[in-house]
Design a protein around this motif. Structure first.
Motif, short mmCIF file in Angstrom:
data_model
loop_
_atom_site.label_atom_id
_atom_site.label_comp_id
_atom_site.label_asym_id
_atom_site.label_seq_id
_atom_site.Cartn_x
_atom_site.Cartn_y
_atom_site.Cartn_z
N GLN A 261 33.56 28.04 34.31
CA GLN A 261 33.72 28.75 35.58
C GLN A 261 35.17 29.22 35.76
OE1 GLN A 261 31.58 29.84 37.58
NE2 GLN A 261 29.85 28.50 37.93
N GLN A 262 36.11 28.36 35.44
CA GLN A 262 37.52 28.73 35.58
C GLN A 262 37.87 29.88 34.61
OE1 GLN A 262 40.51 25.79 34.51
NE2 GLN A 262 41.86 26.49 36.15
N THR A 263 37.27 29.84 33.43
CA THR A 263 37.51 30.90 32.45
C THR A 263 37.02 32.24 32.98
OG1 THR A 263 37.29 29.33 30.62
CG2 THR A 263 37.09 31.66 30.08
N GLN A 264 35.83 32.24 33.58
CA GLN A 264 35.28 33.48 34.15
C GLN A 264 36.17 34.00 35.28
OE1 GLN A 264 32.90 35.07 32.81
NE2 GLN A 264 31.28 33.75 32.02
N THR A 265 36.64 33.09 36.13
CA THR A 265 37.53 33.49 37.24
C THR A 265 38.84 34.05 36.71
OG1 THR A 265 36.56 31.76 38.65
CG2 THR A 265 38.70 32.64 39.32
N PHE A 266 39.38 33.39 35.69
CA PHE A 266 40.63 33.83 35.06
C PHE A 266 40.48 35.24 34.51
CE2 PHE A 266 43.32 34.02 31.20
CZ PHE A 266 44.55 33.77 31.76
N SER A 267 39.41 35.48 33.76
CA SER A 267 39.18 36.80 33.17
C SER A 267 39.01 37.86 34.25
CB SER A 267 37.94 36.76 32.27
OG SER A 267 37.64 38.03 31.76
N GLN A 268 38.28 37.52 35.32
CA GLN A 268 38.07 38.47 36.41
C GLN A 268 39.38 38.83 37.11
OE1 GLN A 268 35.40 40.23 37.13
NE2 GLN A 268 36.60 41.27 38.72
N ARG A 269 40.24 37.84 37.27
CA ARG A 269 41.53 38.08 37.92
C ARG A 269 42.41 38.98 37.04
NH1 ARG A 269 44.04 39.68 41.68
NH2 ARG A 269 45.95 38.70 42.42
N LEU A 270 42.39 38.76 35.73
CA LEU A 270 43.11 39.66 34.81
C LEU A 270 42.60 41.09 34.98
CD1 LEU A 270 43.10 37.63 31.45
CD2 LEU A 270 45.03 37.90 33.01
N HIS A 271 41.28 41.20 35.06
CA HIS A 271 40.64 42.51 35.23
C HIS A 271 41.14 43.20 36.50
CE1 HIS A 271 36.60 44.87 34.83
NE2 HIS A 271 37.49 45.59 35.47
N GLU A 272 41.18 42.46 37.58
CA GLU A 272 41.61 43.03 38.86
C GLU A 272 43.03 43.58 38.78
OE1 GLU A 272 41.08 39.75 41.47
OE2 GLU A 272 38.89 39.92 41.51
N LEU A 273 43.86 42.96 37.93
CA LEU A 273 45.26 43.36 37.82
C LEU A 273 45.52 44.32 36.64
CD1 LEU A 273 47.01 39.98 38.70
CD2 LEU A 273 46.67 41.97 40.17
N GLY A 274 44.42 44.77 35.99
CA GLY A 274 44.58 45.83 35.00
C GLY A 274 44.56 45.42 33.54
N VAL A 275 44.10 44.20 33.23
CA VAL A 275 44.00 43.75 31.83
C VAL A 275 42.56 43.34 31.54
CG1 VAL A 275 44.73 42.03 30.15
CG2 VAL A 275 46.40 43.01 31.72
N TYR A 276 42.00 43.93 30.51
CA TYR A 276 40.62 43.59 30.15
C TYR A 276 40.64 42.64 28.96
CZ TYR A 276 35.59 44.15 29.63
OH TYR A 276 34.24 43.90 29.60
#
Length: 401
Positions: free
Chosen positions: A340-355
């Motif tokens: 769950q934390q990994t998914q949240t981490f990836s989503q937050r990166l996405h929001e800030l412009g990193v895929y």
């Protein structure tokens, strides 16, 4: 009788329960369609992102030279090959590609398939059967696992990169008298961790116990050995029976191949089922792959740039305090752990412009969720600096670093 609109209740219940469970555990994968090419920058839902999730290691998927060759091939040969290879779906381009692949891998011959996954399904089951055994690294790719299952051979897993365990199991398997043939199979580069197989030790054990050797070099070809792959990196081109690779990662197109002795390739052409029963590679893909191989065989510029970028990102993430595991290649995981934390981490990166896509079970073992970073030769230093800045911000926000 089933009428229009009938849906099996058992199927509906199965799907509802299992999809809900995956979502609750952070294991449900959401697919993000790209609005344009898969380059160093991508666009998803109108947002521009630094792309760190592509296998397009050398940037060749968008290279103008490959695009031109693909267009020319379509004009000359059409958009499809029209048949399986053994009827009349073998174009002169396919022969040229296989000859070039053999040169690239320093083997007598090669055979091309429609995908890397197809390769492993095809080649393993064409040689191994229920009278045989396969020694398989526990972290081998899913296509290897499925290829082994399809062969009906006894699969004996050895601990990841553990040569003492491999030696013990090789000795037991070959001296038991139960099996006609024994194969050892490993990824050349492990795609989730970025570490390199211990091929010199594997070859030594294989030669001691007369094991067939099979290296899946999907993530090593175009990356190691000045581009020629993991086997070349270790100087073992004449001591590996099967060299498998893809045309869809560093090569930038789609497809796969096996390189080895001419007699082995002749056998695969008459006995491997995807070669016999699936329409061959398209003319455009074949021509583009040929051009990519020409580029790699004539220059190390792209490979050298890939490694410079990979080392730069790796050092930056490590300096920030991220756990990047045992990576020895440009593949650089940031291991978070909890799904769950990994998914949240990836989503937050996405929001800030990193895929950087979250990778969780079953792709990696439970509790080892990660954002897997794949820098390419096409990334600029400015892109990587921006990505590192975002990683620093998100890592601190979530108390990961």
């Amino acid at each position: 009788m089933r009428g229009d609109g009938f849906v099996s209740e058992k199927l509906a219940t199965f799907l509802e329960q299992n999809i809900t469970e995956l979502k609750q555990k952070g294991l449900y994968n959401v697919i993000d369609p790209l609005q344009g090419a898969n380059g160093p920058m991508i666009t998803i839902a109108g947002q521009q992102l630094i792309n760190l999730s592509s296998n397009n290691y050398l940037g060749l998927a968008t290279d103008d030279r490959l695009k031109q060759k693909a267009k020319e091939a379509i004009d000359q040969y059409g958009v499809g090959a029209g048949a399986v290879r053994t009827i009349n779906g073998t174009l002169e381009l396919h022969i040229q590609l296989e000859e070039k692949l053999a040169q690239f891998k320093q083997t007598e011959a090669a055979i091309a398939y429609q995908s890397g996954f197809n390769c492993n399904m095809a080649a393993i089951s064409a040689v191994m059967d229920r009278h045989d055994a396969i020694l398989s690294d526990e972290l081998n790719h899913a296509s290897i696992i499925d290829g082994c299952r399809l062969s009906r051979a006894k699969v004996i897993r050895f601990n990841h990169a553990d040569m003492d365990d491999l030696r013990a199991k090789a000795k037991e398997a070959t001296q038991s008298g139960q099996y006609q043939k024994v194969m050892v199979i490993t990824d050349g580069v492990f795609s989730m961790d970025g570490n390199i197989a211990k091929l010199p030790e594997i070859v030594e054990i294989a030669e001691q116990y007369d094991l067939i050797t099979y290296v899946d070099d999907a993530h090593g070809s175009g990356v190691l050995g000045k581009g020629a792959g993991t086997v070349k990196h270790f100087g073992l081109s004449d001591r590996i029976d099967f060299q498998m690779g893809t045309l869809s990662k560093a090569i930038g197109v789609v497809g796969g191949y096996v390189a080895g002795k001419k007699q082995l390739i002749d056998w695969l052409k008459v006995r491997s089922r995807p070669f016999l029963f699936s329409t061959s590679l398209t003319p455009a893909d074949t021509a583009a792959s040929l051009e990519a191989l020409e580029i790699l065989m004539n220059s190390t510029e792209l490979v050298d740039q890939l490694w410079r970028n990979g080392d730069y990102l790796k050092q930056g993430l490590k300096k920030l305090g991220y756990d990047i595991g045992m990576s020895e290649t440009p593949i650089t995981p940031c291991i978070i752990g909890d799904e769950q934390q990994t998914q949240t981490f990836s989503q937050r990166l996405h929001e800030l412009g990193v895929y950087a896509k979250a990778i969780v079970f079953p792709t990696v073992p439970r509790g080892t969720g990660r954002a897997r970073n794949m820098p390419t030769a096409a990334h600029t230093k400015e892109m990587l600096d921006q990505a590192l800045s975002v990683y620093e911000q998100v890592g601190k926000e979530m108390s990961i670093i």
